[in-house]
Motif scaffolding. Structure first.
Motif, PDB file in Angstrom:
ATOM      1  N   TYR A  29       0.824  -1.222   0.000  1.00  8.61           N
ATOM      2  CA  TYR A  29       0.000   0.000   0.000  1.00  8.61           C
ATOM      3  C   TYR A  29       0.858   1.272   0.000  1.00  8.61           C
ATOM      4  O   TYR A  29       0.345   2.356   0.305  1.00  8.61           O
ATOM      5  CB  TYR A  29      -0.859   0.062   1.272  1.00  8.61           C
ATOM      6  CG  TYR A  29      -1.897  -1.017   1.452  1.00  8.61           C
ATOM      7  CD1 TYR A  29      -2.773  -1.373   0.436  1.00  8.61           C
ATOM      8  CD2 TYR A  29      -2.035  -1.659   2.684  1.00  8.61           C
ATOM      9  CE1 TYR A  29      -3.740  -2.346   0.643  1.00  8.61           C
ATOM     10  CE2 TYR A  29      -2.999  -2.628   2.892  1.00  8.61           C
ATOM     11  CZ  TYR A  29      -3.852  -2.968   1.864  1.00  8.61           C
ATOM     12  OH  TYR A  29      -4.815  -3.917   2.078  1.00  8.61           O
ATOM     13  N   SER A  42      -4.351  -8.674   5.443  1.00  7.81           N
ATOM     14  CA  SER A  42      -4.799  -7.559   4.615  1.00  7.81           C
ATOM     15  C   SER A  42      -4.037  -6.271   4.919  1.00  7.81           C
ATOM     16  O   SER A  42      -4.375  -5.221   4.399  1.00  7.81           O
ATOM     17  CB  SER A  42      -6.303  -7.330   4.813  1.00  7.81           C
ATOM     18  OG  SER A  42      -6.575  -7.046   6.157  1.00  7.81           O
ATOM     19  N   TRP A  51     -10.367   1.516  10.827  1.00  5.76           N
ATOM     20  CA  TRP A  51      -9.463   0.544  10.228  1.00  5.76           C
ATOM     21  C   TRP A  51      -8.681   1.282   9.151  1.00  5.76           C
ATOM     22  O   TRP A  51      -9.270   1.971   8.312  1.00  5.76           O
ATOM     23  CB  TRP A  51     -10.232  -0.607   9.579  1.00  5.76           C
ATOM     24  CG  TRP A  51     -11.032  -1.468  10.514  1.00  5.76           C
ATOM     25  CD1 TRP A  51     -11.552  -1.127  11.733  1.00  5.76           C
ATOM     26  CD2 TRP A  51     -11.415  -2.842  10.286  1.00  5.76           C
ATOM     27  NE1 TRP A  51     -12.237  -2.189  12.268  1.00  5.76           N
ATOM     28  CE2 TRP A  51     -12.179  -3.251  11.400  1.00  5.76           C
ATOM     29  CE3 TRP A  51     -11.207  -3.742   9.245  1.00  5.76           C
ATOM     30  CZ2 TRP A  51     -12.721  -4.537  11.511  1.00  5.76           C
ATOM     31  CZ3 TRP A  51     -11.744  -5.019   9.345  1.00  5.76           C
ATOM     32  CH2 TRP A  51     -12.484  -5.417  10.475  1.00  5.76           C
ATOM     33  N   ILE A  52      -7.356   1.108   9.181  1.00  8.00           N
ATOM     34  CA  ILE A  52      -6.510   1.808   8.216  1.00  8.00           C
ATOM     35  C   ILE A  52      -5.716   0.789   7.408  1.00  8.00           C
ATOM     36  O   ILE A  52      -5.087  -0.107   7.972  1.00  8.00           O
ATOM     37  CB  ILE A  52      -5.553   2.769   8.953  1.00  8.00           C
ATOM     38  CG1 ILE A  52      -6.365   3.873   9.640  1.00  8.00           C
ATOM     39  CG2 ILE A  52      -4.532   3.373   7.988  1.00  8.00           C
ATOM     40  CD1 ILE A  52      -5.550   4.779  10.539  1.00  8.00           C
ATOM     41  N   ALA A  53      -5.765   0.900   6.100  1.00  9.36           N
ATOM     42  CA  ALA A  53      -4.976   0.012   5.232  1.00  9.36           C
ATOM     43  C   ALA A  53      -4.278   0.887   4.201  1.00  9.36           C
ATOM     44  O   ALA A  53      -4.797   1.153   3.130  1.00  9.36           O
ATOM     45  CB  ALA A  53      -5.880  -1.021   4.562  1.00  9.36           C
ATOM     46  N   GLY A  54      -3.122   1.370   4.568  1.00  6.25           N
ATOM     47  CA  GLY A  54      -2.373   2.245   3.662  1.00  6.25           C
ATOM     48  C   GLY A  54      -2.803   3.679   3.793  1.00  6.25           C
ATOM     49  O   GLY A  54      -3.770   3.988   4.497  1.00  6.25           O
ATOM     50  N   PRO A  55      -2.083   4.584   3.116  1.00 11.03           N
ATOM     51  CA  PRO A  55      -2.483   5.987   3.148  1.00 11.03           C
ATOM     52  C   PRO A  55      -3.773   6.186   2.349  1.00 11.03           C
ATOM     53  O   PRO A  55      -4.171   5.307   1.581  1.00 11.03           O
ATOM     54  CB  PRO A  55      -1.311   6.708   2.488  1.00 11.03           C
ATOM     55  CG  PRO A  55      -0.610   5.682   1.673  1.00 11.03           C
ATOM     56  CD  PRO A  55      -0.903   4.348   2.290  1.00 11.03           C
TER      57      PRO A  55
END
Lengths: 518, 212
Positions: free
Chosen positions: B48, B124, B177-181
Motif C-alpha cells: 500500500y 490484509s 481501520w486503516i490500510a495504507g495511506p
C-alpha cells in the motif's frame, strides 16, 4: 475549435448538419454531456433498448468502460484467489443476509434501541419523499446552507441533493468520482466507481470548466487532478457543520454503523462536522458485531480488488469528545418491503453494493450504466430496480430491465453473497410476461402464432427450410444478416446480427445422404 | 399510523422468511509462525506504499524521530507514551498535545501525528485504532498529512476474525481501520495516494523479542 472540426468534417465528406445535438454539445464542453438529473433516480423514463441505443453510440465511453472494467476484474480475481476460504466466506455472507431478512422487524427494533441508547436519533422513512423531508428539516434547523456528503447509494436513490438544492442548500459530494459526476451535471453510471465512464482528459476538462476558481492543469495526470480535488474540498471539510452519509452495514446487536471508503473523505465527513445524518436502507442490517469479519473480507476484494480498502469507520451513536455530537439515522424503506414479498426476488436484498456483477457483465460492459435508466445499473440493477418500483406493467420502462441480459451467469459466480441473479432475471421475466397476458395481441404474439403453425408440421417446416436459402443471399459475404426493416424482425435485428442460414437445411441434407436407403 | 409501525407491518406482511444457521466454515485462525505473520504484515503494508520499520522496544524513540524527519509540527494524543512524545519533540519539532482538543484549523496546520494502535491484520495489512487515550480522537489521525503508527508485533493477528474478536470486546468505541495511506482510484483506476486523508503512512512495528 468547433468551427475547425466542422471544416474538417466537411473536408472528409461529413455533413455537420447531420451531427447529433450531443456531438455538438460534446465539442463545446470538451466532454460528452452526461445524463441530467431525473425526477426519479430509479426510473429515467426510457426502456433499456432505447437507453442502450444512445449509450452505444458513445465510442469514447465504451473505450473508457472497457479499459476500467477489465482492470478491476483482473484485480478482483487476484485478490479473491489469495483467499483459500473464499467460498466459505460467500456462504457465510449469504446466510447472514438471509437471516437478516428472516428476523428483520426484531433486528430493526433492537438496532433502533441501541442507537438511541448511545445518543443517536432514529427516524423511519416509508419512501424517498419522507426521507428527504426528514433530512431537510434537520439541516434547516441548523441554519446552514451547505452540507458535505459521503458517497452513498441510498441518497442517490432518493435524489436528496436535488431536493436540498431546490430549498437553497448546497450538498457537496466529497468522493472524487461523485464530485466529477456532480460538476459535470451527470448521473453516476456505476455503483462503486460512479465516473467510470470518464477518462482523464474529460475529468481535466470538467474540472477546468466547473471547479471553483476555474483551475488550469499542466497535464491530465490523475495525481494532479486528485490534488486539485483535495485542495478544493479541504476548506469545505474544515468549515462544514453538517454531513450526510450512507452506511455499508449496521449491526443490530450493538447499534454500530460502518462506512467503507478509500479517500478519507468519508472519515472527514463522519468526524469533523457537528451533526451527522446517515441514510440507510433497512436491509443493510447484520445481526451481530462478529458479522463484520465476513463483510470486511468480502466487500473490498469484490468492489475494488483490494485486500482492504484504505479506511473503514465504525461508530455507535455519539461519543463524547470524538466526532459529531448530534447523530441522526434515517431508516429507509422506499420499496424494499415490496422486494421482500417475492420469495425468489427477495434474494436481491442481500446485495452489499460491491458492483462485481457490473464489472463482469457482458451487457453492462458495452452499454454502460446510463443505459439502465436507474441509479442501480448492471445485473443487480436489472433485478433490484423493477422490484423496488413494484413494476410489472410492460408499459413501465423498468420492466425492460430483466430482459437486458444474456443469462450467462457470470454475475452469480462473482457475487460475494451468492445472489442467483440469472434465476431472478428469469423469474421476473416470467412475472412480467404473466402480468401482461390478455388484451390485444402485439406483433410478437402474432409472429409466434404464425411460427407455431409452421413448426407443428413437417411439410411446412421443410418448405420453410428451403425458403431460408434466400436469407443466405441477404447475408452477403460476411455471412451476417443485419437490420431488417420489417415488423418483429426489426425488433430482433436492430440489436443483433443474425448468422446466415446454412447452404442446405438438415432435412435436405438427410434426404440427400440417405437417398440410396429410401 | 407512524412510519415505523407501517414499515414493520409491511415487513411482517411479506410473510415468514426461513432462517438458517450461519455456517462459519471460513478461516478464523492460522498456523503461520509469528515471524511469517510479521513478514506478511510488512509486505501488505508496503504494497500500500506505507513505510515500515521493525524495532526493539528501546528503538521506538529513534524510529519516531526518523519517521518525522521532515515534519515541523506534530500532534500527539494525551495518553501517548511519554518517551515517544519526547522523541517526537526532538530537533526542535513543536509537539501539540491534543488536550484540550485542538481546533480543526490547528490540526490542518499540523504536519504529522503519532499514535499507538489496538490490533493489526497481516492478511490484509490493516491496522485498527479504537480511540483509546494512546490513540486519541479520530480527527487527529486524519487531518495531518503524515501518520506515524506504533504497532506492537504481538498485536498483529493473521486473520480478520482474530482481530474482530479483539475489537469486539469494546464494540461501542469509535473504531477506524486503516490500510495504507488515503488513496483514490477514481480516474481510470489509477491509484493516487492521499486525496483527503494523510498522504503518508509510516508504521513502526515493535518486536519485543529483538535485542537492541
Amino acid at each position: 475549435m468547433l468551427d475547425k472540426l466542422k471544416e474538417l468534417g466537411s473536408s472528409i465528406g461529413l455533413n455537420p448538419a447531420d451531427w447529433s445535438e450531443q456531438d455538438i454539445e460534446e465539442q463545446k464542453l470538451g466532454w460528452y454531456p452526461g445524463h441530467p438529473t431525473p425526477d426519479d433516480p430509479l426510473r429515467w423514463g426510457r426502456t433499456f433498448p432505447e437507453g442502450a441505443r444512445e449509450t452505444l453510440q458513445n465510442t469514447q465511453m465504451r473505450r473508457n468502460l472497457g479499459y476500467a472494467t477489465g482492470k478491476i476484474r483482473t484485480k478482483r480475481n487476484t485478490r479473491v484467489e489469495e483467499l483459500p476460504d473464499w467460498e466459505e466466506l460467500r456462504e457465510a455472507g449469504s446466510l447472514i443476509k438471509r437471516n437478516t431478512l428472516a428476523h428483520l422487524p426484531e433486528l430493526l427494533e433492537t438496532f433502533e434501541q441501541k442507537v438511541t441508547e448511545r445518543g443517536g436519533i432514529v427516524h423511519w422513512a416509508r419512501d424517498a419523499a419522507e426521507a428527504n423531508e426528514i433530512a431537510y428539516s434537520i439541516i434547516a434547523a441548523k441554519g446552514v446552507d451547505e452540507v458535505v456528503k459521503v458517497k452513498s447509494m441510498a441518497t442517490q436513490e432518493i435524489n436528496l441533493n436535488s431536493y436540498l438544492e431546490e430549498r437553497g442548500i448546497e450538498a457537496w459530494e466529497t468522493d472524487l468520482a461523485e464530485m466529477i459526476v456532480q460538476l459535470s451535471h451527470d448521473m453516476p453510471s456505476h455503483i462503486v466507481v460512479p465516473a467510470i465512464h470518464r477518462n482523464r482528459s474529460e475529468v481535466k476538462a470538467i474540472f477546468e470548466a466547473r471547479m471553483e476558481g476555474r483551475p488550469r492543469f499542466a497535464t491530465n495526470e490523475p495525481r494532479e487532478l486528485a490534488m486539485a480535488a483535495r485542495a478544493h474540498l479541504r476548506k469545505k471539510f474544515l468549515s462544514a457543520k453538517v454531513a450526510i452519509s450512507g452506511a455499508n452495514l449496521g449491526v443490530a446487536e450493538t447499534g454500530t454503523l460502518a462506512v467503507y471508503e478509500s479517500e478519507g473523505n468519508g472519515r472527514m465527513c463522519l468526524t469533523l462536522p457537528e451533526t451527522l445524518i446517515t441514510v440507510m436502507g433497512i436491509e443493510k442490517i447484520v445481526p451481530s458485531y462478529r458479522d463484520i469479519e465476513v463483510f470486511s473480507q468480502l466487500l473490498p476484494r469484490s468492489a475494488t480488488g483490494e485486500r482492504m480498502n484504505p479506511y473503514t469507520s465504525f461508530w455507535t451513536g455519539v461519543t463524547e469528545g470524538d466526532g459529531p455530537q448530534e447523530f441522526h439515522l434515517i431508516l429507509l424503506d422506499n420499496g424494499r418491503t415490496n422486494v421482500m414479498k417475492d420469495e425468489v426476488g427477495r434474494e436481491a436484498l442481500k446485495c452489499i453494493r460491491c458492483a462485481a456483477c457490473m464489472n463482469i457483465c457482458p451487457v453492462y460492459r458495452v452499454s454502460g450504466g446510463h443505459a439502465y435508466n436507474s441509479v442501480y445499473p448492471g445485473p443487480i440493477g436489472a433485478i433490484l430496480t423493477p422490484q423496488l418500483l413494484n413494476a410489472t406493467d410492460r408499459k413501465d420502462p423498468a420492466t425492460s430491465l430483466p430482459f437486458a441480459s444474456t443469462l450467462c451467469g457470470a454475475c452469480y459466480d462473482v457475487c460475494p453473497v451468492k445472489i442467483n441473479i440469472p434465476e431472478i432475471l428469469v423469474h421476473l421475466r416470467h412475472t412480467i410476461t404473466e402480468a401482461n397476458r390478455g388484451g390485444l395481441p402485439n406483433a410478437w404474439d402474432v409472429a409466434m402464432k404464425g411460427t407455431s403453425s409452421v413448426m407443428s408440421s413437417g411439410k411446412k417446416m421443410e418448405r420453410a427450410g428451403n425458403a431460408m436459402k434466400a436469407g443466405r443471399l441477404a447475408a452477403g459475404r460476411d455471412r451476417k444478416i443485419g437490420h431488417i426493416p420489417l415488423p418483429v424482425a426489426k425488433e430482433w435485428t436492430g440489436t443483433r446480427d443474425v448468422p446466415a442460414p446454412p447452404a442446405t437445411s438438415f432435412r435436405t441434407w438427410w434426404n440427400d445422404e440417405h437417398e440410396e436407403t429410401k | 399510523m407512524n412510519a415505523k409501525q407501517e414499515i414493520l407491518n409491511r415487513i411482517r406482511a411479506a410473510g415468514q422468511i426461513p432462517a438458517h444457521d450461519t455456517a462459519r466454515d471460513y478461516l478464523c485462525g492460522t498456523e503461520a509462525s509469528r515471524s511469517d505473520i510479521i513478514a506478511d504484515m510488512v509486505a501488505a503494508l508496503e504494497d500500500y506504499t506505507a513505510i515500515v520499520t521493525i524495532v526493539p522496544p528501546a528503538g521506538v524513540g529513534d524510529a519516531i524521530d526518523e519517521m518525522l524527519s521532515e515534519a515541523a509540527t506534530v500532534v500527539v494524543p494525551p495518553g501517548l507514551d511519554e518517551s515517544w512524545r519526547d522523541a517526537a519533540g526532538r530537533h526542535g519539532r513543536a509537539v501539540r498535545i491534543d488536550d484540550p482538543p485542538l481546533s480543526k484549523a490547528d490540526l490542518d496546520a499540523t504536519d504529522a501525528v503519532v499514535t499507538a494502535s489496538r490490533v493489526g491484520v497481516s492478511l490484509s495489512g490493516t491496522i485498527i485504532l479504537d480511540g483509546q487515550p494512546d490513540q486519541g480522537r479520530r480527527a487527529i489521525s486524519l487531518v495531518p498529512d503524515t501518520h506515524v503508527i506504533v504497532l506492537d508485533a504481538d498485536d498483529i493477528k493473521a486473520t480478520v476474525p482474530e482481530a474482530v474478536a479483539i475489537v469486539e470486546e469494546h464494540p461501542l468505541r469509535p473504531t477506524t481501520w486503516i490500510a495504507g495511506p488515503s488513496a483514490t482510484s477514481d480516474i481510470e483506476l489509477v491509484r493516487v495516494d492521499g486525496v483527503h486523508g494523510p498522504r503518508n503512512l509510516r508504521v513502526i512495528i515493535v518486536d519485543q523479542t529483538l535485542d537492541r
